[in-house]
Structure formats: C-alpha cells, structure tokens
Design an enzyme around this catalytic site. Structure first.
Site, PDB file in Angstrom:
ATOM      1  N   SER A  10       0.816  -1.207   0.000  1.00 27.22           N
ATOM      2  CA  SER A  10       0.000   0.000   0.000  1.00 27.22           C
ATOM      3  C   SER A  10       0.855   1.265   0.000  1.00 27.22           C
ATOM      4  CB  SER A  10      -0.948  -0.041   1.203  1.00 27.22           C
ATOM      5  OG  SER A  10      -1.892   0.992   1.153  1.00 27.22           O
ATOM      6  N   LYS A  16      -0.417  -4.064  -3.545  1.00 25.75           N
ATOM      7  CA  LYS A  16      -1.736  -3.512  -3.212  1.00 25.75           C
ATOM      8  C   LYS A  16      -1.849  -2.121  -3.826  1.00 25.75           C
ATOM      9  CE  LYS A  16      -4.815  -2.270   0.633  1.00 25.75           C
ATOM     10  NZ  LYS A  16      -4.931  -0.820   0.370  1.00 25.75           N
ATOM     11  N   ASP A  53      10.075   5.030 -10.083  1.00 25.21           N
ATOM     12  CA  ASP A  53       9.626   5.588 -11.359  1.00 25.21           C
ATOM     13  C   ASP A  53      10.297   6.915 -11.675  1.00 25.21           C
ATOM     14  OD1 ASP A  53       8.029   3.436 -11.743  1.00 25.21           O
ATOM     15  OD2 ASP A  53       6.123   4.489 -11.560  1.00 25.21           O
TER      16      ASP A  53
END
Length: 557
Positions: free
Chosen positions: A291, A316, A302
């Site tokens: 999460s 998740k 990223d």
C-alpha cells in the site's frame, strides 16, 4: 444459519455491486433490500431458535463485502478504536506490547517513557489481574481493552515475573496518551550511510521521517541514505506522498487515483520544498511492504530517485476511504486504484475476476505491461514493486524457527536480564561467548523442545509409502532403521551445528531487554543481508548511476 445469511448477503451483493455496464438499477436495489428484510422478519418469527440480530446481519454484511476485496470491510462501533489507533498512531493506555501465550497474556516489551516503562514492567511478565479482576485465560484483545482507557485514569496491575525471587508484584500506573513511534530507530551505518526504519504510515509518520532525516543530515559524515520499508503494511496515502516530497522537487507528480467514472481521477503532487534531491538513496522492501509503502518505493523508482533493494513487494494498488453508517457504524470501502508516476498499477490481484470456486490469484507476469521510468528504464505493472537489486535471505532451519516460535530465546533473555539487571551491553559489540552459548544450550529442556525435524518426517512418510506399496521386506526395514539412526542427532549437537544462525537471535533478544525496540532493531541490523546489500550498492557510485541512468551509462561507454 451462517449459510443462510451468506446467501442473503449474496442477494444484496447482486443488488449493490457495480461491474462495468451491469450497474444495478434503483428498483433492483429496492427489490432486493425488500427481499432481505422480508427473509429476516420471517426468520425472526418462525425459526425454531432465537436469532441474534446483530450477529446475523453482521454475517450477511461481511459475506457481501467478502465477495469484493479484503480491504472493503464493515467496522462496528466496538472495533473503531483500534482502527483510529492505526490511522492516528495515538491511543490512551500504558504503552506496552502484549502477547498471547499458553492461554494467557504477557508483556512482550514496553515502550520507553510510557507508564509501563516507568512502572518497571518487563518482557515476560504474566498479567494476572487488572484492577483486582483476574485476566488469566483471557484473550489478548480482552486484556488490551482493559489496559487501554482515557489518559489520566489510574489502574492497578498484578503480574508474575519470571526468574526473580519475589515473583508476584502489584504495579500502580496512570494511563497516558501513547504515541506509536513509526520511526522506532534511525542511525548511522557503514561508511557514512544514514538509516531510517519506517514501520507504518499514520498521521505522524511523515513528521517522524522528517525529524530523523534532518538529524542525520546534521551529521557531517552523512554521504548516503537507506529508507527501510520492509514489513511496512502501509496506511495513509497522504503520509506516503509527504515522505516522497522530501527527496524530489516541489510540484512532482507522485500518483493518480482513479475511481468509478472518468471524472473521478485525482492527481497528487508534492506541495512542499524537498529536503534533499541529491543524496544517494536506497529503499528497502520485501513481500510485506504494501500500500502506502509501495507508493513511496514505486514513485521513487519511477522517478529514478532511489535504488530499490530487496524482494518484490506485496502488490496492493487499491485506495480505501471511510463512510459513516447509521448507529455509529463505519464502512471502509475501496474507492479507487492508484497509479504511480510511470502510469503503472501495481495491484497484484484482480478481485473482479474470480475462479469458479471463488478464489483469486496473482496476475501472471506474462500478462503484465511494461512502462518506462523518468530515465527510460523498463518497469512492469500488475505485481507489486520489483526491486532493482534482489536480496537472498538465508533459509531458516526448523530448529531456529522453533527457538523463536516457542519462546526459548525470549525466555533466556528474560533470565539473563533478571540475573544481570545493571549490565549495559554494547549494542555494536555484544557477542555470545562460548560460556553464554553453553548456558543457552543447558537452558533448553530436550523433553519440552518441540523439534519436528523435517528429515524424520519425510522418512516416516517414505516408510508409510513403502508399506502401502507392499515393500515390507526385513532388509528394507533394516535400511530404514540405519537411515533413521543416521538422521537422529542429539539436540545439543544440532544447536552447535546451527550456532551461527542462533547467535544473532540471542543477541537481539538480550539487547532489547536493555534498550527496548530501538536496541533490538540496531542489533538485528548487525546481521542483515538486506542492509548489507544496500550498503554495498551505495558504496559504489558507478553502480548507482548505472542502475538509475542506464542510457547515459551505455552512451558514455
């Protein structure tokens, strides 16, 4: 009865769930709610036994929600205090971990500067009474509810302490406002590498990380940083965004959430100036990082801001919000999916597509899609965050597992602390001497040690299989007997064989008795393949650049 209300719950599900173009119409919802109400009234009137209304309706609601995903849940008033503690990181109580063991509840470790710590409670104390009422045989949840309460209210706890002469003690305390420290430890490791352990994302987590980071940056020896998110189950999305904001420029997009309908997309960007956008950074993750911790790790990956080290995360990618219900109930409902800067969704399980038996499975790697990071690296969706550098952890033997799970190391540390209360062992240098290890071996009672050795189990299965197949010749039985004798080792001999793996367990348990949770974490990091890998990566600036800037590195070559 449970099956009945499970069926009724599924009727409700057919009315309330939305699946693409098959959205239920208002008249369908009203019709099915009427059916449910009628069934319940008929059962109340004619069923042979009395029906517990709260339990029955709760079963129906939970059955309906179970068809959706594990994160959409009904939270009755009785369970909301625990939920509030998870999100705020604060509660009223004595400030100690407790654990269930052998049918009773024990202190497993107080927090520093809390009522439990100031009153002298120790790991291993058996909780016998609270305010004159026995709690022996109660569950951990029941005892926890009795220990918690309004700050400023007094309580009396009777405990039984092991390995001391006067074992029955009565302790008076006053409950206080307890803050769960989501950064239980930070410090310097290796050659100028700062380390921060973040265990969850509550309202105070971002501030906890900020304070630790600023303290580390004030130290002139700081050259690089490790943010440890292993076993971090997540929490508040907003806290994750704030943590990312410390390492990237203001205005950087961290993620997008997309709910039902094209208009329900929300973009989250950093809104404050960063603390450091240049310091070499490693984020540690494992299969229990989920999460909000995956938002932090995934966004920094990223954006090519950090090297991710460890094992693939949980996966998740769903966002929950809470909705108030009548009679002080609460619904925690999945309202969106989140997408990190590359555009990928890291959700590992598609709960909307179930197998015929109702089970779900992870999305196969072959069906995942590729995306690109800021510098053009290929990353994939559909299965958590894949680390840039993998870590291989040693496999735990059954012997070592039993030493932990059956509390042998825990109890030995309690005994050691009782016999050496004034000792202050060095966290960095404390070792298990030959004499101390021999004392530990003698502490373990072979008659009580639950040692189900894998080889012996497999041999028993082989013997049964041979018998079932008709191989019962005396010669074969003799060979089985020989093999069995070869596999049987005295427990103390096995303890010597596995000493290298057992010593770190003893060290961290003993250190924790003197320095509490921060000491345990620091001691555990002395023998941590994950941190060692992170330090090795950061010690090689060229390798860090090759990972985060592969195109530039290839061009330069």
């Amino acid at each position: 009865m449970r099956k009945l209300f499970y069926t009724v719950g599924l009727l409700l599900l057919g009315a309330l769930c939305v699946d693409g173009a098959t959205r239920s119409k208002k008249n369908s919802i009203a019709r099915n709610l009427d059916i449910f109400s009628s069934v319940f009234k008929e059962m109340q009137t004619f069923y042979v036994d009395t029906i517990d209304a709260d339990k029955a309706v709760g079963t129906a609601i939970n059955a309906m929600l179970a068809e959706l995903d594990p994160y959409t849940v009904y939270i009755p008033k009785s369970e909301q205090e625990e939920f509030k503690t998870m999100t705020t990181g604060e509660f009223g109580g004595i400030g100690s971990y407790i654990m269930q063991r052998s049918g009773n509840v024990y202190i497993s470790g107080p927090h520093k500067d809390t009522p439990a710590f100031k009153a002298g409670l120790r790991a291993g104390d058996l909780i016998m009474e609270i305010d004159g009422d026995t709690v022996l045989g109660m569950s951990r949840e029941e005892v926890s509810n009795r220990l918690q309460g309004t700050p400023g209210t007094p309580l009396t706890v009777k405990i039984k302490r092991p390995y001391v002469e006067d074992s029955i003690l009565t302790v008076n305390m006053v409950r206080d406002k307890i803050k769960v420290h989501t950064v239980p430890y930070y410090g310097m490791h290796g050659d100028g590498t700062g380390y921060i352990s973040l265990t969850q994302y509550s309202e105070s987590s971002a501030e906890d990380v900020k304070n630790a980071l600023l303290d580390l940056k004030s130290r002139p020896e700081l050259k690089s940083l490790v943010l440890d998110l292993r076993s971090n189950p997540g929490g508040l999305l907003e806290s994750a965004i704030k943590v990312v904001s410390y390492f990237v420029p203001k205005g950087t997009e961290v993620l997008r959430t997309r709910g039902k309908g094209v208009l329900n997309e929300k973009v989250y960007k950093t809104t404050s100036s960063p603390i450091d956008t240049e310091i070499p950074l490693v984020v540690l993750i494992d299969d229990e990082s989920a999460s909000a911790s995956e938002i932090t790790a995934g966004a920094l990956q990223d954006l090519d801001r950090a090297v991710i080290v460890g094992n693939r995360s949980f996966g998740k990618g769903l966002v929950q919000t809470t909705r108030d219900l009548p009679y002080e109930g609460m619904l925690k409902v999945t309202m969106a999916k989140y997408y990190i800067p590359s555009g990928r969704l890291i959700q590992a399980i598609d709960y909307s597509h179930r197998n015929p038996d109702g089970s779900v499975a992870r999305i196969p790697d072959s069906l995942t899609n590729s995306f690109k990071t800021a510098h053009g690296r290929i990353v994939r969706d559909g299965g958590g965050i894949t680390p840039d550098v993998n870590v291989t952890y040693p496999q735990m033997s059954r012997l070592t597992y039993n030493i932990i799970s059956d509390f042998w190391a825990f109890d030995f540390a309690n005994k050691y602390f009782a016999e050496h209360p004034d000792e202050k062992p060095s966290i960095a240098d404390f070792t298990v001497s030959d004499s101390l290890y021999e004392e530990f071996k003698q502490f373990i009672d072979p008659e009580k040690f639950n040692y189900d050795k894998v080889c012996e189990i497999m041999l028993d299965r082989l013997r049964e299989a041979a018998k079932a197949e008709g191989y019962e010749a005396d010669s074969l039985n003799e060979q089985f007997a020989i093999l069995e004798s070869m596999l049987k080792h005295p427990l103390h001999r096995d303890l010597d064989t596995h000493r290298k793996a057992i010593e770190p367990i003893i060290i961290r348990e003993i250190i924790e008795r003197y320095y509490l949770e921060p000491g345990r974490i620091a001691a555990q990091l002395r023998n941590d393949p994950g941190l060692d890998t992170a330090l090795n990566v950061l010690a090689d600036p060229k390798r860090v650049k090759e990972i985060l800037h592969p195109t530039a590195s290839a061009t330069k070559k």
